[in-house]
Design a protein around this motif. Structure first.
Motif, PDB file in Angstrom:
ATOM      1  N   ARG A 170       0.831  -1.105   0.004  1.00 39.70           N
ATOM      2  CA  ARG A 170       0.029  -0.073  -0.150  1.00 39.70           C
ATOM      3  C   ARG A 170       0.958   1.332   0.061  1.00 39.70           C
ATOM      4  N   GLN A 171       1.842   1.103   0.650  1.00 41.80           N
ATOM      5  CA  GLN A 171       3.179   2.509   0.631  1.00 41.80           C
ATOM      6  C   GLN A 171       3.492   2.441  -0.464  1.00 41.80           C
ATOM      7  N   ASP A 172       3.802   1.647  -1.476  1.00 44.01           N
ATOM      8  CA  ASP A 172       4.264   1.400  -2.800  1.00 44.01           C
ATOM      9  C   ASP A 172       3.142   2.147  -3.813  1.00 44.01           C
ATOM     10  N   LEU A 173       2.007   1.688  -3.495  1.00 41.86           N
ATOM     11  CA  LEU A 173       0.779   2.331  -4.246  1.00 41.86           C
ATOM     12  C   LEU A 173       0.605   3.590  -4.108  1.00 41.86           C
ATOM     13  N   ASP A 174       0.807   3.985  -2.720  1.00 44.95           N
ATOM     14  CA  ASP A 174       0.520   5.601  -2.589  1.00 44.95           C
ATOM     15  C   ASP A 174       1.592   6.188  -3.067  1.00 44.95           C
ATOM     16  N   LYS A 175       2.871   5.738  -3.218  1.00 45.48           N
ATOM     17  CA  LYS A 175       3.775   6.658  -4.200  1.00 45.48           C
ATOM     18  C   LYS A 175       3.643   6.546  -5.391  1.00 45.48           C
ATOM     19  N   ALA A 176       3.197   5.494  -6.223  1.00 49.40           N
ATOM     20  CA  ALA A 176       2.713   5.521  -7.478  1.00 49.40           C
ATOM     21  C   ALA A 176       1.484   6.482  -7.951  1.00 49.40           C
ATOM     22  N   LEU A 177       0.805   6.365  -7.216  1.00 45.47           N
ATOM     23  CA  LEU A 177      -0.516   6.989  -7.199  1.00 45.47           C
ATOM     24  C   LEU A 177      -0.155   8.597  -6.989  1.00 45.47           C
ATOM     25  N   SER A 178       0.607   8.825  -6.282  1.00 50.77           N
ATOM     26  CA  SER A 178       0.958  10.313  -6.280  1.00 50.77           C
ATOM     27  C   SER A 178       1.641  10.989  -7.331  1.00 50.77           C
ATOM     28  N   MET A 179       2.115  10.040  -8.581  1.00 51.78           N
ATOM     29  CA  MET A 179       2.566  10.664  -9.622  1.00 51.78           C
ATOM     30  C   MET A 179       1.638  10.374 -10.981  1.00 51.78           C
ATOM     31  N   ILE A 180       0.436  10.129 -10.462  1.00 50.06           N
ATOM     32  CA  ILE A 180      -0.567   9.590 -11.776  1.00 50.06           C
ATOM     33  C   ILE A 180      -1.573  10.330 -11.522  1.00 50.06           C
ATOM     34  N   PRO A 181      -1.774  11.487 -12.665  1.00 52.73           N
ATOM     35  CA  PRO A 181      -3.019  12.445 -12.509  1.00 52.73           C
ATOM     36  C   PRO A 181      -4.340  11.574 -12.324  1.00 52.73           C
ATOM     37  N   GLY A 182      -5.486  12.266 -11.605  1.00 48.58           N
ATOM     38  CA  GLY A 182      -6.548  11.590 -11.402  1.00 48.58           C
ATOM     39  C   GLY A 182      -6.824  10.593 -10.201  1.00 48.58           C
ATOM     40  N   THR A 183      -7.902  10.454 -10.072  1.00 47.59           N
ATOM     41  CA  THR A 183      -8.280   9.478  -9.040  1.00 47.59           C
ATOM     42  C   THR A 183      -8.621   7.912  -9.469  1.00 47.59           C
ATOM     43  N   HIS A 184      -8.198   7.051  -9.083  1.00 48.51           N
ATOM     44  CA  HIS A 184      -8.200   5.758  -9.768  1.00 48.51           C
ATOM     45  C   HIS A 184      -8.804   4.561  -8.793  1.00 48.51           C
ATOM     46  N   LYS A 185      -8.368   3.487  -9.313  1.00 45.53           N
ATOM     47  CA  LYS A 185      -8.595   2.158  -8.470  1.00 45.53           C
ATOM     48  C   LYS A 185      -7.333   1.599  -8.524  1.00 45.53           C
ATOM     49  N   VAL A 186      -7.749   0.333  -7.459  1.00 43.37           N
ATOM     50  CA  VAL A 186      -6.500  -0.667  -7.363  1.00 43.37           C
ATOM     51  C   VAL A 186      -7.161  -2.169  -7.455  1.00 43.37           C
ATOM     52  N   ASN A 187      -6.335  -2.927  -8.342  1.00 37.08           N
ATOM     53  CA  ASN A 187      -6.991  -4.252  -8.417  1.00 37.08           C
ATOM     54  C   ASN A 187      -6.372  -5.311  -7.667  1.00 37.08           C
ATOM     55  N   LEU A 188      -6.944  -6.081  -7.043  1.00 35.52           N
ATOM     56  CA  LEU A 188      -6.546  -6.995  -5.901  1.00 35.52           C
ATOM     57  C   LEU A 188      -6.683  -8.364  -6.419  1.00 35.52           C
ATOM     58  N   HIS A 189      -5.957  -9.205  -6.215  1.00 34.47           N
ATOM     59  CA  HIS A 189      -6.130 -10.881  -6.284  1.00 34.47           C
ATOM     60  C   HIS A 189      -6.204 -11.288  -4.948  1.00 34.47           C
ATOM     61  N   ALA A 190      -7.014 -12.353  -4.749  1.00 35.81           N
ATOM     62  CA  ALA A 190      -7.552 -12.825  -3.679  1.00 35.81           C
ATOM     63  C   ALA A 190      -6.318 -13.219  -2.629  1.00 35.81           C
ATOM     64  N   ILE A 191      -5.158 -13.660  -3.208  1.00 35.24           N
ATOM     65  CA  ILE A 191      -4.033 -13.880  -2.756  1.00 35.24           C
ATOM     66  C   ILE A 191      -3.271 -12.719  -1.758  1.00 35.24           C
ATOM     67  N   TYR A 192      -3.903 -11.493  -2.039  1.00 37.16           N
ATOM     68  CA  TYR A 192      -3.451 -10.436  -1.427  1.00 37.16           C
ATOM     69  C   TYR A 192      -4.119 -10.070  -0.093  1.00 37.16           C
ATOM     70  N   ALA A 193      -4.945 -11.104   0.467  1.00 37.68           N
ATOM     71  CA  ALA A 193      -5.794 -10.897   1.738  1.00 37.68           C
ATOM     72  C   ALA A 193      -4.666 -10.415   2.596  1.00 37.68           C
ATOM     73  N   ASP A 194      -5.168  -9.203   3.742  1.00 36.14           N
ATOM     74  CA  ASP A 194      -4.423  -8.828   4.624  1.00 36.14           C
ATOM     75  C   ASP A 194      -4.920  -9.302   6.044  1.00 36.14           C
ATOM     76  N   THR A 195      -4.248 -10.531   6.501  1.00 35.92           N
ATOM     77  CA  THR A 195      -4.847 -11.122   7.582  1.00 35.92           C
ATOM     78  C   THR A 195      -3.766 -11.962   8.125  1.00 35.92           C
ATOM     79  N   GLU A 196      -3.729 -12.229   9.402  1.00 32.69           N
ATOM     80  CA  GLU A 196      -2.815 -13.016  10.264  1.00 32.69           C
ATOM     81  C   GLU A 196      -3.488 -14.623  10.372  1.00 32.69           C
ATOM     82  N   GLU A 197      -4.854 -14.783  10.033  1.00 37.44           N
ATOM     83  CA  GLU A 197      -5.453 -15.799  10.145  1.00 37.44           C
ATOM     84  C   GLU A 197      -5.187 -16.619   8.912  1.00 37.44           C
TER      85      GLU A 197
END
Length: 412
Positions: A70-97
């Protein structure tokens, strides 16, 4: 040439540059999260990549956690004009479970939703039907083993509910896209049976009606892959037929066709028979090698088709490439900025005039204007747009990437 001078040139042809920039600001590009960590994800990072997926290179600084990504995406998005989306795959779940993929729930992605809300972003989603022990033989939704096939059906059902959760929470539809790697390396005897099983699986996955304001279903084809060179179950013909019959979005990936085949020429036809299109903008070289998007002829033709036929309201634009031979954040920025540049160039063409002279069979004027506008000063308009949107102008963004690499990426 400065912005005001360039603007006057376009206005001579009736092009309202201010309106063009306003409409451009509403176009959303979906950044694919998997560029940031080489398609590893966080559910099973030690699993070998399968499904014909191969990432080349070992450039330093790949994200190791969802927080770093997310930190890296923030940096990339700060250099891209407009308000956009992020595409996740299921394997990018953010959980300790420790969770089985067929039991995934919205709660496993709440940090992503919290982050997207804070940033004003949308989220798209994909079930991950690869890099798992139950996909090791190259088959998932078309598997002959009913238990294995059931596992993947349940995974895709869970993914749709996660997509709907994204859409409801963020106030904009999530496109949930189904792609599977199923196929044979060598020539099969029975081409039909796997496709029958795939159709049955998809019918079961999509049986539950979900609010289209929250979730939009898409299906994605491929011509071949590593390990499925001779036969892919989910071919273009299969999914085009399915999308038309079931009224699903059809995903057209720029790298998923024969080397001489382009997706730009398909957009007008597909738009007539499906409720919408999902674009995976990529750059194939020799095969579906998913290179960083450059502003080549095909990218321009895709943008022109979207503009000339006013397909933005029913077309969802996403990037799909993964290059670990260069700075991963730079790859996002280059690909996204080029895609937006191409759309801007298309919007700065005198489309109505071109359609008029074509209808009048004045093909001389059509060709002359199309070619002359290729050298019109769109760069001055682009620079103004970047400045207006508060992002770096021209290659200034590269200095920011280099600084971030030194301060953050090289310390990982």
């Amino acid at each position: 040439m400065n912005f005001d001078e360039a603007k006057k040139l376009y206005e001579k042809h009736g092009i309202n540059v201010d309106e063009v920039l306003e409409s451009l600001s509403k176009v959303k590009i979906s950044l694919h999260c998997w560029q940031g960590d080489d398609v590893r994800g966080f559910l099973n990072r030690d699993q070998e990549l399968t499904g014909g997926i191969s990432v080349t290179g070992n450039y330093p600084g790949a994200a190791r956690t969802a927080e770093e990504l997310r930190q890296d995406l923030d940096k990339a998005l700060s250099m891209i004009p407009g308000t956009h989306k992020v595409n996740l795959h299921a394997i990018y779940a953010d959980t300790e479970e420790k969770v089985s993929w067929d039991k995934l729930e919205p709660k496993h992605y709440t940090p992503w939703v919290k982050w997207a809300k804070e940033k004003g972003l949308g989220l798209d989603f994909n079930p991950t039907c690869f890099s798992h022990d139950l996909s090791a033989d190259g088959f998932t939704l078309s598997h002959a083993d009913n238990d294995i096939r059931k596992f993947w059906v349940e995974h895709c059902k869970a993914s749709r509910k996660i997509g709907a959760y994204f859409g409801e929470e963020l106030g904009q539809p999530c496109v949930t896209n189904v792609w599977i790697p199923d196929g044979f390396k060598d020539i099969p005897v029975d081409r039909l049976a796997p496709r029958v099983r795939l159709k049955e699986s998809l019918d079961e996955i999509f049986a539950e009606e979900l609010n289209p304001a929250h979730n939009l279903d898409a299906v994605e084809s491929k011509v071949f892959g590593i390990g499925s060179e001779a036969y892919v179950v989910g071919s273009h013909e299969f999914y085009m037929g399915y999308a038309v019959q079931k009224q699903k979005l059809l995903c057209l990936d720029a790298g998923h066709f024969h080397p001489t085949e382009v997706i730009s020429n398909k957009l007008s036809s597909v738009s007539m028979f499906t409720p919408g299109i999902l674009l995976h903008v990529s750059r194939p070289i020799r095969w579906d090698s998913d290179h960083v998007v450059i502003m080549d002829d095909e990218l321009m033709d895709i943008a022109r088709e979207l503009e000339r036929h006013n397909l933005y309201s029913t077309t969802h634009i996403g990037l799909d490439f993964f290059d670990a031979s260069i700075n991963r954040i730079a790859a996002w920025v280059i690909g996204a900025r080029n895609t937006i540049k191409a759309i801007l160039r298309a919007k700065l063409e005198p489309v109505e005039l071109l359609k008029k002279v074509e209808l009048e069979k004045d093909y001389t004027t059509r060709l002359a204007l199309v070619e002359e506008f290729k050298s019109y000063p769109f760069g001055a308009i682009w620079d103004h747009y970047c400045e207006k949107m508060g992002v770096p102008v021209r290659e200034e963004w590269l200095n920011q990437v280099k600084t971030y690499e030194k301060d953050v990426l090289l310390k990982r």
